[in-house]
Design a protein around this motif. Structure first.
Motif, PDB file in Angstrom:
ATOM      1  N   VAL A 552       0.840  -1.197   0.000  1.00  0.00           N
ATOM      2  CA  VAL A 552       0.000   0.000   0.000  1.00  0.00           C
ATOM      3  C   VAL A 552       0.877   1.250   0.000  1.00  0.00           C
ATOM      4  CG1 VAL A 552      -1.825   1.240   1.217  1.00  0.00           C
ATOM      5  CG2 VAL A 552      -1.772  -1.263   1.264  1.00  0.00           C
ATOM      6  N   THR A 553       0.468   2.270  -0.777  1.00  0.00           N
ATOM      7  CA  THR A 553       1.224   3.523  -0.881  1.00  0.00           C
ATOM      8  C   THR A 553       0.359   4.704  -0.447  1.00  0.00           C
ATOM      9  OG1 THR A 553       0.529   3.978  -3.150  1.00  0.00           O
ATOM     10  CG2 THR A 553       2.463   2.548  -2.860  1.00  0.00           C
ATOM     11  N   GLU A 554       1.006   5.833  -0.238  1.00  0.00           N
ATOM     12  CA  GLU A 554       0.260   7.052   0.089  1.00  0.00           C
ATOM     13  C   GLU A 554      -0.612   7.477  -1.091  1.00  0.00           C
ATOM     14  OE1 GLU A 554       2.389  10.283   1.742  1.00  0.00           O
ATOM     15  OE2 GLU A 554       3.107   9.140   3.476  1.00  0.00           O
ATOM     16  N   ALA A 555      -0.142   7.159  -2.301  1.00  0.00           N
ATOM     17  CA  ALA A 555      -0.949   7.472  -3.484  1.00  0.00           C
ATOM     18  C   ALA A 555      -2.268   6.700  -3.459  1.00  0.00           C
ATOM     19  CB  ALA A 555      -0.174   7.138  -4.751  1.00  0.00           C
ATOM     20  N   ASP A 556      -2.248   5.463  -2.935  1.00  0.00           N
ATOM     21  CA  ASP A 556      -3.484   4.685  -2.813  1.00  0.00           C
ATOM     22  C   ASP A 556      -4.485   5.404  -1.914  1.00  0.00           C
ATOM     23  OD1 ASP A 556      -2.601   2.578  -4.415  1.00  0.00           O
ATOM     24  OD2 ASP A 556      -1.687   1.510  -2.732  1.00  0.00           O
ATOM     25  N   ILE A 557      -3.968   5.950  -0.811  1.00  0.00           N
ATOM     26  CA  ILE A 557      -4.843   6.671   0.122  1.00  0.00           C
ATOM     27  C   ILE A 557      -5.446   7.895  -0.560  1.00  0.00           C
ATOM     28  CG2 ILE A 557      -4.946   7.948   2.293  1.00  0.00           C
ATOM     29  CD1 ILE A 557      -2.697   6.203   3.353  1.00  0.00           C
ATOM     30  N   ALA A 558      -4.609   8.679  -1.220  1.00  0.00           N
ATOM     31  CA  ALA A 558      -5.081   9.909  -1.870  1.00  0.00           C
ATOM     32  C   ALA A 558      -6.082   9.601  -2.979  1.00  0.00           C
ATOM     33  CB  ALA A 558      -3.892  10.686  -2.427  1.00  0.00           C
ATOM     34  N   ASN A 559      -5.778   8.602  -3.776  1.00  0.00           N
ATOM     35  CA  ASN A 559      -6.679   8.253  -4.877  1.00  0.00           C
ATOM     36  C   ASN A 559      -8.031   7.760  -4.361  1.00  0.00           C
ATOM     37  OD1 ASN A 559      -4.806   8.925  -6.843  1.00  0.00           O
ATOM     38  ND2 ASN A 559      -3.930   6.855  -6.939  1.00  0.00           N
ATOM     39  N   PHE A 560      -8.001   6.922  -3.322  1.00  0.00           N
ATOM     40  CA  PHE A 560      -9.258   6.401  -2.799  1.00  0.00           C
ATOM     41  C   PHE A 560     -10.073   7.513  -2.141  1.00  0.00           C
ATOM     42  CE2 PHE A 560     -12.062   4.212   0.198  1.00  0.00           C
ATOM     43  CZ  PHE A 560     -12.607   3.230  -0.623  1.00  0.00           C
ATOM     44  N   ALA A 561      -9.396   8.455  -1.478  1.00  0.00           N
ATOM     45  CA  ALA A 561     -10.097   9.584  -0.866  1.00  0.00           C
ATOM     46  C   ALA A 561     -10.808  10.406  -1.937  1.00  0.00           C
ATOM     47  CB  ALA A 561      -9.120  10.455  -0.081  1.00  0.00           C
ATOM     48  N   ASN A 562     -10.146  10.606  -3.075  1.00  0.00           N
ATOM     49  CA  ASN A 562     -10.752  11.390  -4.150  1.00  0.00           C
ATOM     50  C   ASN A 562     -11.907  10.643  -4.816  1.00  0.00           C
ATOM     51  OD1 ASN A 562      -9.059  13.606  -3.827  1.00  0.00           O
ATOM     52  ND2 ASN A 562      -7.449  12.703  -5.122  1.00  0.00           N
ATOM     53  N   VAL A 563     -11.738   9.344  -5.012  1.00  0.00           N
ATOM     54  CA  VAL A 563     -12.790   8.557  -5.665  1.00  0.00           C
ATOM     55  C   VAL A 563     -14.016   8.405  -4.762  1.00  0.00           C
ATOM     56  CG1 VAL A 563     -13.394   6.247  -6.506  1.00  0.00           C
ATOM     57  CG2 VAL A 563     -11.236   7.299  -7.189  1.00  0.00           C
ATOM     58  N   SER A 564     -13.765   8.128  -3.478  1.00  0.00           N
ATOM     59  CA  SER A 564     -14.878   7.858  -2.554  1.00  0.00           C
ATOM     60  C   SER A 564     -15.465   9.119  -1.940  1.00  0.00           C
ATOM     61  CB  SER A 564     -14.406   6.936  -1.426  1.00  0.00           C
ATOM     62  OG  SER A 564     -13.440   7.601  -0.609  1.00  0.00           O
ATOM     63  N   GLY A 565     -14.662  10.181  -1.894  1.00  0.00           N
ATOM     64  CA  GLY A 565     -15.113  11.392  -1.202  1.00  0.00           C
ATOM     65  C   GLY A 565     -14.913  11.317   0.296  1.00  0.00           C
ATOM     66  N   ASP A 566     -14.217  10.262   0.767  1.00  0.00           N
ATOM     67  CA  ASP A 566     -13.968  10.077   2.190  1.00  0.00           C
ATOM     68  C   ASP A 566     -12.652  10.751   2.557  1.00  0.00           C
ATOM     69  OD1 ASP A 566     -13.448   9.245   4.747  1.00  0.00           O
ATOM     70  OD2 ASP A 566     -13.664   7.098   4.361  1.00  0.00           O
ATOM     71  N   HIS A 567     -12.743  11.971   3.111  1.00  0.00           N
ATOM     72  CA  HIS A 567     -11.562  12.738   3.498  1.00  0.00           C
ATOM     73  C   HIS A 567     -11.455  12.833   5.017  1.00  0.00           C
ATOM     74  CE1 HIS A 567     -10.576  14.012  -0.615  1.00  0.00           C
ATOM     75  NE2 HIS A 567     -11.885  14.113  -0.797  1.00  0.00           N
ATOM     76  N   PHE A 568     -11.839  11.759   5.705  1.00  0.00           N
ATOM     77  CA  PHE A 568     -11.728  11.720   7.163  1.00  0.00           C
ATOM     78  C   PHE A 568     -10.286  12.036   7.550  1.00  0.00           C
ATOM     79  CE2 PHE A 568     -11.485   9.170  11.190  1.00  0.00           C
ATOM     80  CZ  PHE A 568     -12.429   9.905  11.911  1.00  0.00           C
ATOM     81  N   TYR A 569     -10.119  12.839   8.610  1.00  0.00           N
ATOM     82  CA  TYR A 569      -8.802  13.383   8.937  1.00  0.00           C
ATOM     83  C   TYR A 569      -7.730  12.311   9.128  1.00  0.00           C
ATOM     84  CZ  TYR A 569      -9.303  11.998  13.849  1.00  0.00           C
ATOM     85  OH  TYR A 569      -9.436  11.286  15.003  1.00  0.00           O
ATOM     86  N   ALA A 570      -8.083  11.156   9.659  1.00  0.00           N
ATOM     87  CA  ALA A 570      -7.094  10.117   9.944  1.00  0.00           C
ATOM     88  C   ALA A 570      -6.458   9.569   8.665  1.00  0.00           C
ATOM     89  CB  ALA A 570      -7.735   8.982  10.724  1.00  0.00           C
ATOM     90  N   HIS A 571      -7.148   9.758   7.544  1.00  0.00           N
ATOM     91  CA  HIS A 571      -6.624   9.271   6.265  1.00  0.00           C
ATOM     92  C   HIS A 571      -5.802  10.330   5.528  1.00  0.00           C
ATOM     93  CE1 HIS A 571      -9.293   5.977   6.986  1.00  0.00           C
ATOM     94  NE2 HIS A 571     -10.395   6.647   6.710  1.00  0.00           N
TER      95      HIS A 571
END
Length: 684
Positions: A552-571
């Motif tokens: 898993v990479t930080e890019a995975d986190i950023a991409n999933f946040a953008n796709v899902s709209g889930d920008h919860f602070y812990a992520h």
């Protein structure tokens, strides 16, 4: 030649023996048939049920038993008009008979549908496994199997069809046969339904037997593997419950007794509100439906002191609209009691109550009829009484007049109303008409200890509410204390009553083999062919596919946040993690699940038809960028489905255990998903 009421015992129809009893038409007083009280070989019937019916039913899976119930329900529906013709002779109107006949058949449909909550096995694996050791090599599980006996159902006279079908639907789905003993006075209708059930050929031999006589001695031969249920008066129920054989053999006994059910008018439900009108309508319906001969009927109407006169006037106005008489006559809304013996008993009970609580509506000796003769039929007018001092005049809470009778009782506060409902010493049901959520909550929680069911009635649910007096198949029917202390129906809960629960202990692999459900930690079977390439029949429990791994990479986190709209602070915000459980930006749990799916799915077209859903999911360990995850996909359970039509695809539901683990081998997420998988054999 006069017909004789028949029993169905050990595969044969027989009239029994002993002195003849005349069964009369409740409306006209004409002779319907003759009944004989005895002559039954109950020991032989029990042995026949156990050796034939029980063995056959135990071999069937829940799915097969459920389909059997569905076929039986459809078969009886086609013949329901014949049952209506007989039902009129019990004094029931078309509406009354609908509850009895189609309500009973509806129970068969309901329990047929319940099969979807059970496996395609003859037994049931209950709940989740229990870990019994630190290392996970010793676990426990609860298993339920059908008892090896017979269900003996002793039923009341008021619902000759529903009383039988609502019970046998449950025991047949569980895998037990039944001996049904209805009250003789209305058993001619039960007999007609049983004849059609036997003629259908849908039940295994020995699955159903019928006793139309007194049934004296029927409990002398029960054993600890049998189950006895009773519906009727509390007095008779207590007598049966103390039968020496039941005590010696520790036979499960379920009692559903007539009780002094209550309906409460909330203080907010004043005249002019929908809830006031609903309360009056419900009282009128419960007094007149089945001529008040319902175990769930309202016997006590609790009303705020200031509204007693309003209720009295409104209820009297509604009851005056009720046309009484021959159920076949046009416009008749209330028929008769089931017989003149019951009529006399009811009059005696009302006379006793009237010594303390005067009759304010109706007349014991006068009733206006349409198309009927009061001297021949078992007719009585609706009776309403008033108890001005309910804590002093306690007959209201102790004597049940089983007919179209109710008593209005004033109360000062809601606490007092709750206390008055409890003076019935346990009831099947209570209802409250209110639009105030605080009143509803206080009443429901306060009265719950003394009731099996509580209906909150208001304008929001009125259009679809089945009403105070209607037990529902998927909810329990029963109550504490006077109501018998038992439970009937109740969906899965009711089915379990006819099964033996056993705790199985052993290793995960052994428990998997016994239950047919994969247990976490059991040995897994790895194959060279991806399981998504296999048809339903080809998949094995414990078969496992181990996927490739992904870091898993930080890019995975950023991409999933953008796709899902889930920008919860812990992520997404590493500066906000002080004081939290996390040591860095944590990967979305749903990214892990989504990535797992991408790792274990075989994308090519094959036997897997669709994703059916997610049954459970837990995220057990944080995943941070740089960690590597892999997936083990294991066949957990298989549930076959029947074809809905000739053109339908033969298929089943497969439950998969999805175990997502990290580079240390520790589980980070665990889920159970379901897929719909095509069968290899399209004729099944």
């Amino acid at each position: 030649m006069t017909a004789k009421l028949q029993n169905f015992a050990m595969g044969q129809w027989t009239p029994g023996s002993g002195p003849e009893t005349e069964i009369l038409d409740a409306v006209t007083g004409e002779l319907i048939c003759l009944a004989h009280p005895g002559g039954m070989d109950f020991e032989g019937m029990m042995q026949y049920a156990r050796s034939k019916g029980n063995k056959a039913l135990r071999k069937m899976t829940f799915q097969e038993r459920g389909r059997m119930l569905k076929a039986l329900a459809l078969y009886l529906t086609e013949r329901k008009e014949d049952f209506y013709k007989l039902s009129y002779r019990t004094g029931a109107t078309r509406a009354d008979s609908w509850v009895d006949i189609e309500g009973g058949i509806g129970n068969l449909f309901a329990y047929a549908s319940l099969r979807r909550q059970f496996p395609d096995k003859p037994y049931y694996v209950e709940d989740e496994p229990v870990g019994l050791s630190k290392g996970g090599t010793f676990i426990g599980h609860h298993l339920l199997v059908p008892k090896e006996g017979v269900a003996v159902h002793i039923n009341a006279y008021n619902f000759p069809v529903w009383g039988m079908l609502e019970k046998i639907a449950v025991n047949l789905l569980a895998g037990m046969p039944a001996i049904v003993k209805p009250a003789t006075i209305t058993a001619f209708l039960t007999e007609a339904v049983v004849r059609e059930i036997i003629n259908s050929g849908l039940l295994p031999e020995g699955a159903l037997q019928l006793v139309t006589g007194t049934g004296e001695g029927i409990l002398d031969h029960v054993t600890y593997q049998d189950v006895v249920t009773f519906t009727g008066s509390a007095k008779t129920g207590r007598m049966l419950k103390s039968h020496p054989r039941l005590i010696e053999e520790a036979v499960p006994f379920t009692m559903e007794a007539d009780s002094l059910n209550s309906a409460v008018l909330g203080e907010d439900a004043v005249p002019g509100t929908p809830e006031f009108d609903l309360f009056i309508k419900e009282i009128r319906k419960e007094i007149t439906s089945k001529a008040g001969q319902k175990c769930t009927a309202i016997r006590r109407a609790l009303v705020p002191e200031k509204l007693v006169e309003d209720v009295q006037i409104a209820l009297g106005r509604e009851l005056a609209k009720t046309t009484i008489g021959n159920p076949l006559a046009e416009g008749v809304r209330m028929g008769s009691l089931v017989g003149r013996e019951q009529l006399q008993k009811l009059k005696d009970q009302v006379a006793q109550l009237a010594r303390q609580t005067p009759i304010i509506y109706g007349d014991l000796d006068k009733v206006e009829l349409v198309g009927a003769d009061a001297q021949k039929g078992a007719f009585i007018s609706p009776i309403v009484m008033l108890n001005q001092d309910p804590f002093r005049y306690t007959d209201t809470h102790e004597v049940e007049a089983f007919g179209p009778v109710a008593t209005i009782i004033p109360y000062k506060t809601l606490d007092e109303a709750i206390e008055l409902t409890k003076m019935g010493k346990g009831s099947l049901v209570s209802s409250i008409a209110t639009a105030d959520a605080a009143i509803a909550q206080e009443f429901a929680i306060g009265a719950a200890t003394h009731h099996g069911r509580i209906l909150v009635l208001n304008n929001d649910c009125a259009r679809e509410s089945t009403g105070h007096g209607s037990p529902m198949p998927m909810l329990i029917h029963g109550g504490p204390g006077r109501a018998g202390g038992g439970e009937e129906m109740g969906g899965v809960r009711g089915v379990k009553h006819f099964m033996q629960r056993v705790a199985i202990q052993g290793s995960p692999t052994m428990i998997t083999a016994i239950t047919g459900v994969y247990q976490q930690g059991a040995k897994q079977i790895e194959k060279d062919v991806h399981p998504f390439r296999k048809h339903f029949e080809e998949l094995e429990i414990s078969e496992t596919w181990v996927t490739h791994k992904h870091t898993v990479t930080e890019a995975d986190i950023a991409n999933f946040a953008n796709v899902s709209g889930d920008h919860f602070y812990a992520h997404v915000d590493a500066t906000s993690l002080e004081g939290t459980l996390f040591t860095g930006r944590v990967v979305h749990g749903y990214y892990i699940l989504s990535k797992a799916a991408g790792m274990f799915v075989d994308p090519k077209k094959g036997p897997v038809l669709l994703n059916y859903g997610l049954e459970s999911c837990r995220f057990t360990k944080p995943v941070y960028p740089g960690m590597t995850i892999g997936v083990k996909l294991t066949v957990k359970e298989k549930i076959g489905q029947e074809k809905r039509s000739e053109e339908d695809i033969a298929k089943g539901i497969v439950k998969w255990l999805v175990d997502v683990y990290d580079e240390t081998g520790e589980t980070v997420a665990i889920a159970t998903i379901m897929t719909m998988v095509k069968k290899l054999n399209q004729d099944s």
